[in-house]
Design a protein around this motif. Structure first.
Motif, PDB file in Angstrom:
ATOM      1  N   LEU A 303      30.810  34.889  45.024  1.00  0.00           N
ATOM      2  CA  LEU A 303      30.860  35.812  43.890  1.00  0.00           C
ATOM      3  C   LEU A 303      32.093  36.706  43.980  1.00  0.00           C
ATOM      4  O   LEU A 303      32.824  36.880  42.995  1.00  0.00           O
ATOM      5  CB  LEU A 303      29.590  36.669  43.867  1.00  0.00           C
ATOM      6  N   LEU A 304      32.340  37.265  45.163  1.00  0.00           N
ATOM      7  CA  LEU A 304      33.471  38.181  45.330  1.00  0.00           C
ATOM      8  C   LEU A 304      34.807  37.455  45.246  1.00  0.00           C
ATOM      9  O   LEU A 304      35.807  38.034  44.808  1.00  0.00           O
ATOM     10  CB  LEU A 304      33.355  38.921  46.664  1.00  0.00           C
ATOM     11  N   GLU A 305      34.849  36.200  45.654  1.00  0.00           N
ATOM     12  CA  GLU A 305      36.079  35.421  45.527  1.00  0.00           C
ATOM     13  C   GLU A 305      36.467  35.275  44.060  1.00  0.00           C
ATOM     14  O   GLU A 305      37.638  35.450  43.686  1.00  0.00           O
ATOM     15  CB  GLU A 305      35.892  34.039  46.152  1.00  0.00           C
ATOM     16  N   ILE A 306      35.480  34.979  43.215  1.00  0.00           N
ATOM     17  CA  ILE A 306      35.748  34.881  41.776  1.00  0.00           C
ATOM     18  C   ILE A 306      36.120  36.252  41.220  1.00  0.00           C
ATOM     19  O   ILE A 306      37.071  36.399  40.442  1.00  0.00           O
ATOM     20  CB  ILE A 306      34.529  34.310  41.029  1.00  0.00           C
ATOM     21  N   TYR A 307      35.367  37.281  41.636  1.00  0.00           N
ATOM     22  CA  TYR A 307      35.620  38.653  41.176  1.00  0.00           C
ATOM     23  C   TYR A 307      37.066  39.073  41.489  1.00  0.00           C
ATOM     24  O   TYR A 307      37.774  39.603  40.624  1.00  0.00           O
ATOM     25  CB  TYR A 307      34.636  39.608  41.841  1.00  0.00           C
ATOM     26  N   ASN A 308      37.513  38.854  42.719  1.00  0.00           N
ATOM     27  CA  ASN A 308      38.859  39.270  43.113  1.00  0.00           C
ATOM     28  C   ASN A 308      39.940  38.535  42.333  1.00  0.00           C
ATOM     29  O   ASN A 308      40.987  39.105  42.009  1.00  0.00           O
ATOM     30  CB  ASN A 308      39.044  39.064  44.617  1.00  0.00           C
ATOM     31  N   ARG A 309      39.676  37.281  42.017  1.00  0.00           N
ATOM     32  CA  ARG A 309      40.636  36.533  41.202  1.00  0.00           C
ATOM     33  C   ARG A 309      40.710  37.121  39.798  1.00  0.00           C
ATOM     34  O   ARG A 309      41.800  37.215  39.206  1.00  0.00           O
ATOM     35  CB  ARG A 309      40.244  35.057  41.144  1.00  0.00           C
ATOM     36  N   ILE A 310      39.560  37.526  39.260  1.00  0.00           N
ATOM     37  CA  ILE A 310      39.537  38.148  37.928  1.00  0.00           C
ATOM     38  C   ILE A 310      40.329  39.458  37.941  1.00  0.00           C
ATOM     39  O   ILE A 310      41.113  39.738  37.025  1.00  0.00           O
ATOM     40  CB  ILE A 310      38.085  38.402  37.473  1.00  0.00           C
ATOM     41  N   VAL A 311      40.136  40.266  38.977  1.00  0.00           N
ATOM     42  CA  VAL A 311      40.862  41.534  39.095  1.00  0.00           C
ATOM     43  C   VAL A 311      42.365  41.287  39.148  1.00  0.00           C
ATOM     44  O   VAL A 311      43.155  41.990  38.507  1.00  0.00           O
ATOM     45  CB  VAL A 311      40.390  42.316  40.345  1.00  0.00           C
ATOM     46  N   GLU A 312      42.776  40.273  39.890  1.00  0.00           N
ATOM     47  CA  GLU A 312      44.198  39.954  40.009  1.00  0.00           C
ATOM     48  C   GLU A 312      44.831  39.607  38.661  1.00  0.00           C
ATOM     49  O   GLU A 312      45.989  39.935  38.411  1.00  0.00           O
ATOM     50  CB  GLU A 312      44.393  38.775  40.964  1.00  0.00           C
ATOM     51  N   THR A 313      44.053  38.946  37.810  1.00  0.00           N
ATOM     52  CA  THR A 313      44.619  38.446  36.555  1.00  0.00           C
ATOM     53  C   THR A 313      44.429  39.390  35.373  1.00  0.00           C
ATOM     54  O   THR A 313      45.124  39.245  34.366  1.00  0.00           O
ATOM     55  CB  THR A 313      44.007  37.082  36.200  1.00  0.00           C
ATOM     56  N   THR A 314      43.511  40.360  35.472  1.00  0.00           N
ATOM     57  CA  THR A 314      43.231  41.217  34.316  1.00  0.00           C
ATOM     58  C   THR A 314      43.531  42.694  34.536  1.00  0.00           C
ATOM     59  O   THR A 314      43.719  43.434  33.570  1.00  0.00           O
ATOM     60  CB  THR A 314      41.762  41.102  33.880  1.00  0.00           C
ATOM     61  N   GLU A 315      43.581  43.147  35.781  1.00  0.00           N
ATOM     62  CA  GLU A 315      43.787  44.560  36.069  1.00  0.00           C
ATOM     63  C   GLU A 315      45.105  44.763  36.821  1.00  0.00           C
ATOM     64  O   GLU A 315      45.696  43.807  37.316  1.00  0.00           O
ATOM     65  CB  GLU A 315      42.618  45.126  36.886  1.00  0.00           C
ATOM     66  N   THR A 316      45.543  46.018  36.907  1.00  0.00           N
ATOM     67  CA  THR A 316      46.805  46.328  37.584  1.00  0.00           C
ATOM     68  C   THR A 316      46.597  47.075  38.892  1.00  0.00           C
ATOM     69  O   THR A 316      47.567  47.410  39.573  1.00  0.00           O
ATOM     70  CB  THR A 316      47.699  47.179  36.664  1.00  0.00           C
ATOM     71  N   ASP A 317      45.339  47.349  39.248  1.00  0.00           N
ATOM     72  CA  ASP A 317      45.027  48.118  40.450  1.00  0.00           C
ATOM     73  C   ASP A 317      44.380  47.218  41.497  1.00  0.00           C
ATOM     74  O   ASP A 317      43.194  46.891  41.394  1.00  0.00           O
ATOM     75  CB  ASP A 317      44.090  49.272  40.081  1.00  0.00           C
ATOM     76  N   PRO A 318      45.128  46.816  42.543  1.00  0.00           N
ATOM     77  CA  PRO A 318      44.555  45.920  43.545  1.00  0.00           C
ATOM     78  C   PRO A 318      43.465  46.549  44.395  1.00  0.00           C
ATOM     79  O   PRO A 318      42.703  45.837  45.056  1.00  0.00           O
ATOM     80  CB  PRO A 318      45.772  45.531  44.396  1.00  0.00           C
TER      81      PRO A 318
END
Length: 329
Positions: A303-318
């Motif tokens: 779940l978190l692997e998918i979540y982190n990929r989403i954050v990388e592609t949609t947000e600007t705050d790592p």
């Protein structure tokens, strides 16, 4: 924090690098210049100091529409960052509408003017800008959130603790939406794991004007993610129903009671589903990996692997990313 050498007078010599850095660091701490929006402000004001010269008049940095700082937007911020080889977007909104921007601008102008008056030579604005660039770089390298799986605690508790951690970070950086962002993208990650490809959006992207029935649309499901459901959300659900869609609300804690009550007032309580996200996320992990601690950790990790990929592609705050830890603290 660095300080001036004992016995030295501010007017005896130009600002030393350590002294200037110390003053800027103190200002950053006092005015909470940590979030993506807040960091854009000193970058833009320092750039104005280059073009307008010092001392600066804060009145010249106010737009005709009171409440906004001149030039404080994505374009100007990214222009400054580009001079230092940074092409990542710091903030889509550039900090222009953050609460307290005008007060911070006035205080920062006062600091620049003070530093200019204290020195017997021109204030080194390249050095000032370099300080804020270093803070931006630290921001981009920010530590992620941590989800801890304690074998003595429930999965629901693990998710609740994660959101409490996000809440602390949100309070530390006023104007951010850490809790809402984490919630939306965890929901999106769970949906992607269950249904395959799902369209994801930045939390700052509104449904209105985007021809989207909700935060997520899967078949006839219109899925709404909200930390604080209100009447506007219920009206969206009514629109969904009128269009033949099935609205689902995913919220947190007391939001379930609030959304249910509003739906009852609107006469649609028996036509929408409202879920507590802690339970919804935990139930999914138990459903797919409930037979052992290792299996549950694997499901949460996926779940978190998918979540982190989403954050990388949609947000600007790592720093919105989540890492998984196991065992008791």
């Amino acid at each position: 924090m660095a300080s001036e050498e004992p016995g030295a007078s501010p007017t005896d010599a130009p600002q030393s690098q350590d002294g200037l850095t110390g003053r800027l660091a103190a200002f950053a701490d006092e005015h909470a210049i940590r979030s993506k929006g807040a960091l854009g402000l000193p970058l833009v004001v320092t750039d104005h100091a280059r073009t307008m010269g010092l001392p600066l008049d804060p009145a010249r940095l106010r737009t005709e529409k009171e409440g906004q700082v001149l030039g404080l937007g994505k374009g100007k911020v990214q222009q400054v960052l580009a001079r230092h080889g940074i092409d990542r977007v710091l903030a889509e909104e550039g900090g222009r509408t953050s609460r307290g921007s005008m007060g911070k601008m006035t205080a920062y102008v006062a600091l620049l003017n003070e530093l200019y008056a204290e020195g017997d030579s021109a204030l080194d604005l390249d050095q000032v800008e370099a300080f804020w660039i270093s803070r931006v770089q630290l921001f981009f390298a920010g530590k992620p959130l941590v989800m801890r799986l304690d074998p003595q605690a429930s999965l629901r508790t693990a998710f609740r603790n994660l959101f409490e951690q996000a809440g602390v970070r949100q309070r530390e950086t006023p104007g951010t939406m850490v809790v809402g962002t984490v919630l939306q993208h965890l929901v999106g990650a769970k949906l992607e794991g269950a249904y395959g490809q799902v369209e994801h959006h930045s939390v700052s992207t509104k449904d209105e004007g985007q021809s989207r029935p909700g935060d997520f649309s899967i078949g006839d499901l219109a899925i709404h993610v909200s930390t604080a459901p209100g009447e506007a959300l219920i009206r969206k659900c009514q629109t969904n129903l009128s269009g033949g869609q099935r609205p689902v609300i995913l919220t947190l804690g007391r939001g379930v009671t609030l959304a249910t009550g509003l739906a009852e007032n609107a006469g649609i309580a028996d036509r929408i589903d409202v879920f507590d996200s802690h339970q919804w996320l935990a139930a999914s992990a138990l459903d797919h990996g409930g037979d052992s601690p290792q299996a549950r950790a694997y499901e949460i990790g996926q779940l978190l692997e998918i979540y982190n990929r989403i954050v990388e592609t949609t947000e600007t705050d790592p720093s919105l990313k989540i890492i998984l830890a196991t065992g008791r603290v």
